[in-house]
Design an enzyme around this catalytic site. Structure first.
Site, PDB file in Angstrom:
ATOM      1  N   GLU A   1       0.843  -1.211   0.000  1.00 18.10           N
ATOM      2  CA  GLU A   1       0.000   0.000   0.000  1.00 18.10           C
ATOM      3  C   GLU A   1       0.875   1.259   0.000  1.00 18.10           C
ATOM      4  O   GLU A   1       1.708   1.447   0.897  1.00 18.10           O
ATOM      5  CB  GLU A   1      -0.938  -0.014   1.214  1.00 18.10           C
ATOM      6  CG  GLU A   1      -1.998   1.067   1.134  1.00 18.10           C
ATOM      7  CD  GLU A   1      -3.025   0.951   2.261  1.00 18.10           C
ATOM      8  OE1 GLU A   1      -3.353  -0.164   2.678  1.00 18.10           O
ATOM      9  OE2 GLU A   1      -3.482   2.019   2.722  1.00 18.10           O
TER      10      GLU A   1
ATOM     11  N   HIS B   1      -2.719  10.279   0.614  1.00 17.89           N
ATOM     12  CA  HIS B   1      -2.873   8.967   0.000  1.00 17.89           C
ATOM     13  C   HIS B   1      -2.715   9.062  -1.520  1.00 17.89           C
ATOM     14  O   HIS B   1      -1.990   8.283  -2.127  1.00 17.89           O
ATOM     15  CB  HIS B   1      -4.264   8.440   0.367  1.00 17.89           C
ATOM     16  CG  HIS B   1      -4.432   6.988   0.108  1.00 17.89           C
ATOM     17  ND1 HIS B   1      -3.889   6.039   0.940  1.00 17.89           N
ATOM     18  CD2 HIS B   1      -5.067   6.325  -0.877  1.00 17.89           C
ATOM     19  CE1 HIS B   1      -4.188   4.842   0.473  1.00 17.89           C
ATOM     20  NE2 HIS B   1      -4.910   4.992  -0.632  1.00 17.89           N
TER      21      HIS B   1
ATOM     22  N   ASP C   1       4.268 -14.911  11.328  1.00 22.33           N
ATOM     23  CA  ASP C   1       3.004 -15.397  10.754  1.00 22.33           C
ATOM     24  C   ASP C   1       1.924 -14.312  10.921  1.00 22.33           C
ATOM     25  O   ASP C   1       1.318 -14.186  11.981  1.00 22.33           O
ATOM     26  CB  ASP C   1       2.631 -16.686  11.502  1.00 22.33           C
ATOM     27  CG  ASP C   1       1.371 -17.330  10.978  1.00 22.33           C
ATOM     28  OD1 ASP C   1       0.600 -16.658  10.270  1.00 22.33           O
ATOM     29  OD2 ASP C   1       1.153 -18.508  11.290  1.00 22.33           O
TER      30      ASP C   1
ATOM     31  N   LYS D   1      -7.779  -1.602  11.057  1.00 25.97           N
ATOM     32  CA  LYS D   1      -7.098  -1.948   9.805  1.00 25.97           C
ATOM     33  C   LYS D   1      -5.885  -1.038   9.628  1.00 25.97           C
ATOM     34  O   LYS D   1      -4.814  -1.463   9.199  1.00 25.97           O
ATOM     35  CB  LYS D   1      -8.069  -1.805   8.628  1.00 25.97           C
ATOM     36  CG  LYS D   1      -7.543  -2.307   7.300  1.00 25.97           C
ATOM     37  CD  LYS D   1      -6.766  -1.282   6.512  1.00 25.97           C
ATOM     38  CE  LYS D   1      -6.296  -1.814   5.173  1.00 25.97           C
ATOM     39  NZ  LYS D   1      -5.410  -0.897   4.463  1.00 25.97           N
TER      40      LYS D   1
HETATM   41  C1  MEV Z   1      -6.042   2.791   4.955  1.00 27.96           C
HETATM   42  O1  MEV Z   1      -5.235   1.710   4.589  1.00 27.96           O
HETATM   43  C2  MEV Z   1      -6.167   2.865   6.457  1.00 27.96           C
HETATM   44  C3  MEV Z   1      -7.128   3.937   6.994  1.00 27.96           C
HETATM   45  O2  MEV Z   1      -8.421   3.754   6.417  1.00 27.96           O
HETATM   46  C4  MEV Z   1      -7.175   3.776   8.478  1.00 27.96           C
HETATM   47  C5  MEV Z   1      -8.219   4.637   9.174  1.00 27.96           C
HETATM   48  O3  MEV Z   1      -9.241   4.957   8.569  1.00 27.96           O
HETATM   49  O4  MEV Z   1      -7.994   4.930  10.361  1.00 27.96           O
HETATM   50  C6  MEV Z   1      -6.670   5.295   6.610  1.00 27.96           C
END
Ligand code: MEV
Length: 432
Positions: free
Chosen positions: A85, A387, A290, A274
């Site tokens: 990513e 991003h 792992d 995530k």
């Molecule tokens: C993107 O990989 C992760 C985010 O969505 C985490 C979040 O929203 O806190 C930016």
């Protein structure tokens, strides 16, 4: 309609690749080219990779990056991260630099206990089974001596074994629930070997005592709620100030609110976590651990109170902003891929050969840093700005831009918001 294949695993590597290319591609030579392009020219190294799994046809590259300037418990670390990513390593590096001038990250391992279970059924007098268990408990330890000897020398071993009556969950269901200390190894093989011996001992001793039991399976648990690490950052609110944080009090408050939303609301909690796992998985992968085990265990932990919730927390107290997380991590720095994969070895050397405990701290810090970066963007500029800047290269590559086009695109989008359509339009105009 494609054909099934018999005895695939017994084919040679060449035969396997030919079969794939001919079976699934209208232009088999092109497919073969791509597969071969990703082979390592060092045949021995390629063979090492071939033998990690069955039916290897080639290697799938994931970029390995580094995030420098992580001040953790007073020492600077450069953290290797394997991830596809675009924005993750950049975000980690930014967070690292930001917190290095505000006291750095503090990390502590709270506990390192691992768990394994023998699942079995018994349809009889539970008291009788309990008596047998108490009588043979020392035998579980003595029968596993050959397995535990080395681990004991390293200060680890079996911590305890309990008999658990689980008939409230399933008919006739009982467990041997064992806890382990596995020091610098993740311990999966050690634990599973011990468990299989426990099962054999249990079966034999039950038979001798005329007690009928049926062993269903013996396996470690990837849920390790007592193998926990905490990572934290904190500073006076005023010190939070930087380019995008002109009013640190507002920022701190909004940041805490963002965390509270993730604590209260599962849809947000999943995305919030995530973001934490972006950092965690990247280091776990780079160090040959792992990541599926870590993922499964971490998300179970996030649901431990009956509702999926945030792994991180934030507060403002007496003018101090504190942001922290606690996660379960079963990691190893010896055994497994750690001594086999040359890049994993290299990553562990970049981390100055950490113990498993130190690696737990580093991984937790990477997770916290990533979460901080995401929340900082989300509560200030929004996530897309950074991003999409990082994603710009992917779009440029998709359109196979030449060097001059690349230069012009980069200059233009330094000052302009990046979106897929805006870049496409710009490229099309350039090419008119
Ligand atoms: C993107 O990989 C992760 C985010 O969505 C985490 C979040 O929203 O806190 C930016």
């Amino acid at each position: 309609m494609n054909n099934a294949v018999a005895g695939f695993s017994k084919l040679s590597k060449k035969e396997k690749i030919d079969w794939i290319a001919n079976e699934y591609f209208s232009t088999p030579d092109e497919a073969l080219n791509i597969i071969r392009n990703y082979w390592n020219s060092d045949e021995k190294l390629q063979q090492l990779h071939d033998e990690f799994i069955e039916n290897t046809i080639t290697n799938l590259y994931i970029p390995l990056g580094v995030a420098p300037n992580f001040l953790i418990n007073g020492n600077y670390k450069t953290i290797p991260m394997a991830i596809e990513e675009s924005s993750v390593v950049a975000a980690a590096s930014k967070s690292a630099k930001y917190w290095a001038t505000r006291g750095g990250f503090k990390a502590t391992v709270i506990d390192t206990e691992k768990i394994g279970q023998v699942h079995f059924t018994f349809n009889g007098d539970a008291q009788k089974l309990g008596d047998l268990f108490n009588q043979i408990k020392p035998k579980f330890f003595s029968d596993t001596q050959s397995i535990t000897k080395n681990m004991q020398q390293r200060g680890g071993g079996i911590l305890d074994i309990q008999l658990k009556d689980k008939r409230n969950l399933l008919e006739n269901y009982f467990q041997l629930h064992a806890t382990f200390e596995t020091k610098d190894s993740m311990g999966a093989n050690f634990i599973n070997s011990c468990l299989e011996q426990f099962a054999a001992t249990l079966k034999e001793e039950a038979q001798n005592a005329d007690i009928e039991i049926e062993v269903v399976m013996s396996i470690l648990s990837n849920y390790v709620p007592n193998c926990i690490v905490r990572a934290e950052v904190s500073c006076p609110i005023e010190d939070l100030t930087e380019k995008h944080i002109t009013n640190p009090h507002d920022f701190a408050q909004r940041f805490v609110q963002a965390v509270q939303i993730a604590e209260a609301e599962p849809f947000r909690a999943v995305t919030h976590n995530k973001g934490i796992m972006n950092g965690v998985d990247a280091v776990v992968l780079a160090t040959g651990n792992d990541f599926r085990a870590v993922e499964a265990g971490v998300h179970a932990y996030a649901s431990r109170n009956g509702q999926y919730s945030s792994l991180s927390h934030a507060k403002i107290e007496n003018g101090i902003f504190t942001f922290w997380l606690e996660i379960p991590l079963a990691l190893g720095t010896v055994g497994g891929l750690t001594s086999l994969h040359p890049l994993v070895k290299l990553c562990l050397e970049i981390l100055q050969k950490p113990s498993a405990k130190e690696l737990m701290e580093i991984v937790a810090v990477a997770g916290l840093a990533q979460n901080f970066a995401a929340l900082r963007s989300l509560t200030t500029t929004g996530i897309q700005e950074g991003h999409m800047k990082m994603h710009l290269n992917n779009i440029i590559n998709q359109f196979e831009a030449n060097d001059e086009e690349r230069r012009l695109i980069k200059v233009h989008f330094k000052k302009t918001a990046v979106s897929h359509s805006a870049v496409v339009e710009f490229i099309e105009n350039l090419r008119k």
